[in-house]
Design a protein around this motif. Structure first.
Motif, short mmCIF file in Angstrom:
data_model
loop_
_atom_site.label_atom_id
_atom_site.label_comp_id
_atom_site.label_asym_id
_atom_site.label_seq_id
_atom_site.Cartn_x
_atom_site.Cartn_y
_atom_site.Cartn_z
N UNK A 36 0.76 -1.30 -0.05
CA UNK A 36 0.08 0.09 -0.13
C UNK A 36 0.94 1.26 0.00
N UNK A 37 2.07 1.30 0.83
CA UNK A 37 2.73 2.42 0.84
C UNK A 37 3.81 2.59 -0.15
N UNK A 38 4.38 1.51 -0.51
CA UNK A 38 5.59 1.58 -1.14
C UNK A 38 5.54 0.70 -2.63
N UNK A 39 4.36 0.56 -3.23
CA UNK A 39 3.95 -0.04 -4.34
C UNK A 39 4.57 0.69 -5.53
N UNK A 40 4.46 1.95 -5.68
CA UNK A 40 5.10 2.79 -6.85
C UNK A 40 6.59 2.71 -6.72
N UNK A 41 7.28 2.45 -5.61
CA UNK A 41 8.78 2.42 -5.40
C UNK A 41 9.16 1.01 -5.89
N UNK A 42 8.24 -0.04 -5.62
CA UNK A 42 8.59 -1.37 -5.95
C UNK A 42 8.41 -1.54 -7.34
N UNK A 43 7.64 -0.99 -8.21
CA UNK A 43 7.07 -0.80 -9.58
C UNK A 43 8.31 -0.24 -10.18
N UNK A 44 9.13 0.97 -9.55
CA UNK A 44 10.07 1.51 -10.34
C UNK A 44 11.44 0.85 -10.34
N UNK A 45 11.41 -0.16 -9.84
CA UNK A 45 12.72 -1.27 -9.84
C UNK A 45 12.69 -1.78 -11.18
N UNK A 46 11.24 -2.04 -11.88
CA UNK A 46 11.11 -2.71 -13.12
C UNK A 46 11.51 -2.01 -14.29
N UNK A 47 11.14 -0.72 -14.23
CA UNK A 47 11.02 0.31 -15.39
C UNK A 47 11.32 1.54 -15.04
N UNK A 48 11.75 2.31 -16.05
CA UNK A 48 11.59 3.88 -16.01
C UNK A 48 10.46 4.48 -16.51
N UNK A 49 9.58 3.58 -17.11
CA UNK A 49 8.28 4.19 -17.77
C UNK A 49 7.57 4.79 -16.88
N UNK A 50 7.35 6.03 -16.72
CA UNK A 50 6.65 6.79 -15.74
C UNK A 50 4.98 6.45 -15.88
N UNK A 51 4.52 6.13 -16.82
CA UNK A 51 3.23 5.77 -16.92
C UNK A 51 2.82 4.37 -16.53
N UNK A 52 3.85 3.28 -16.75
CA UNK A 52 3.75 2.03 -16.01
C UNK A 52 3.95 2.17 -14.67
N UNK A 53 4.86 2.89 -13.92
CA UNK A 53 5.02 3.15 -12.62
C UNK A 53 3.70 3.60 -11.79
#
Length: 455
Positions: free
Chosen positions: A342-359
């Motif tokens: 809940x609190x760190x989802x975006x940070x975890x997603x950012x490990x996969x890609x630099x694509x802002x839309x995906x994050x």
């Protein structure tokens, strides 16, 4: 004092079996996440999105095959656990031989035919767009070829876990996954003079890691000192009682897994209609969600083994106590994971890609994933206990109701009718998981599962 000691003993038994499984699954999932991260940074935005989508499409076939393999293997886990509880260890070798041979004949051959002989047709069926076809065609074929070894590994792992040996699968899977990560780095990026193969390199590395695991497993099962072993000198003949048990337990389990894959296929095709970027976002969320499956899966496997053994010993109340204790431990872990997502989802997603839309999209989805955690974990553990008892009919009904009906209807309404996009699809997952949890909990409380017999 006696009840406290009993609870302590129950907890120790559960943790002894579940801990290696949890470590194994966490490591495997984390290595899988690293694989996806490597692909997410292996080229330009369009190439990486298509590569990730190719993995997702290929996984539809592999997961279908593995789901059916697992359904057959549920019978192996249950029988091995029951036979040990009933002091009938002499039956175990026959179980291992039956499940290994039947898996290769009934399940591996069809997957090879689809993966190698119908590549483009199968990929399109699983939702691949033209860019995904071009990049992922060879990857699809290589992964399908590696399924021979993957299926063999799953069969032996299931038998070992039924005996209570979860350390051996953990050690072998860690070695295989480490090999896969190193191989991925070398073949995806072209290190140490090897060609830069991108997603195809990931496929080659994955299949080779399965071969390594098979070689290590053969050393285990050919050792006659182990409870789970195979003696090649002993002539194999079909045992009608073992086949009966596999059909009785495995057929409903196969139906459940087919319903699961059919539901996932429909669900995935709805998401694929949103385009390559949302589909790639979905695959990243699935990769992260797989991490959250691990506590429920680990304690579900522990529940299966201990329920089977307790019923073999004719102690149904102890079987019930094991499931309840597994549920308590799993609930604590699921809550912690929910808070992290809940609190760190975006940070975890950012490990996969630099694509802002995906994050951004993944961050919104992972807030929903946080609320899915308690329902998902409890449902997996109780279902594991029921399967350990051989009660696979009601897990089939639960899956049919949840994923094939509830999830499909909700996803169709939220995504297609209301235009809620990817978040609408994952809201459907939350509703599905909560309804399945209610249904499977009611079945558990009837206690009817305690009286299922095997031959």
């Amino acid at each position: 004092m006696e009840s406290v000691l009993n609870k302590k003993d129950l907890r120790n038994q559960i943790v002894k079996i579940a801990s290696p499984v949890l470590i194994e699954l966490l490591m495997g999932t984390l290595f899988g996440m690293v694989d996806m991260m490597m692909l997410g940074r292996s080229g330009d935005a369009a190439t990486t999105a298509a590569s990730i989508a190719a993995v997702g499409v290929t996984n539809q076939l592999v997961f279908l095959g593995l789901a059916l393999v697992q359904s057959l293997n549920i019978g192996a886990t249950t029988m091995v656990a029951r036979y040990i509880g009933a002091k009938r260890e002499d039956r175990i070798e026959s179980v291992v031989k039956h499940v290994t041979i039947l898996t290769q004949i009934l399940l591996v051959v069809p997957i090879l035919f689809i993966g190698l002989g119908m590549t483009d047709t199968a990929m399109k069926f699983f939702g691949a767009h033209e860019d995904t076809l071009i990049i992922g065609r060879d990857y699809f074929r290589v992964i399908a070829s590696g399924f021979i070894f993957q299926a063999f590994n799953f069969s032996i792992f299931a038998s070992l876990r039924g005996s209570g040996d979860t350390k051996t699968p953990m050690k072998i899977n860690i070695i295989a996954n480490l090999s896969n990560v190193v191989g991925n780095a070398v073949l995806i990026y072209g290190l140490f003079g090897f060609p830069r193969l991108g997603v195809l390199g990931a496929g080659i590395s994955t299949s080779l890691s399965q071969v390594i695991a098979s070689i290590l497993l053969m050393r285990v099962v050919f050792n006659q000192k182990n409870i789970v072993h195979i003696n090649l000198k002993k002539k194999f003949k079909f045992d009608k009682d073992i086949v009966y048990n596999l059909i009785k337990i495995g057929l409903p389990a196969s139906g459940e897994q087919l319903a699961m894959r059919a539901g996932m296929l429909i669900f995935t095709k709805i998401i694929a209609s949103l385009g390559t970027v949302p589909y790639a976002t979905h695959q990243i969320c699935i990769s992260i969600l797989n991490l959250s499956f691990t506590p429920g899966q680990a304690f579900g496997i522990s529940a299966s083994t201990l329920v089977g053994r307790s019923l073999g010993e004719e102690e149904p109340d102890k079987a019930e106590a094991y499931v309840k204790m597994c549920g308590k431990i799993g609930a604590i872990i699921a809550t912690v994971m929910g808070v992290i997502f809940f609190f760190f989802g975006s940070a975890i997603a950012a490990l996969y890609t630099d694509n802002k839309e995906v994050i951004l999209g993944a961050g919104a989805v992972l807030k929903l994933v946080a609320f899915i955690q308690p329902f998902q974990c409890s449902q997996l553990i109780i279902s594991g206990g029921l399967r350990g008892a051989g009660d696979t009919v009601w897990t089939l009904i639960s899956t049919l109701l949840g994923i094939l009906i509830i999830r499909w209807i909700c996803a169709h309404v939220f995504v297609i009718k209301l235009g809620m996009g990817l978040s609408g699809a994952w809201l459907a997952v939350l509703i599905d998981q909560s309804i399945r949890w209610i249904f499977i909990s009611i079945r558990f409380r009837t206690n009817n599962w305690k009286y299922i017999t095997i031959r």
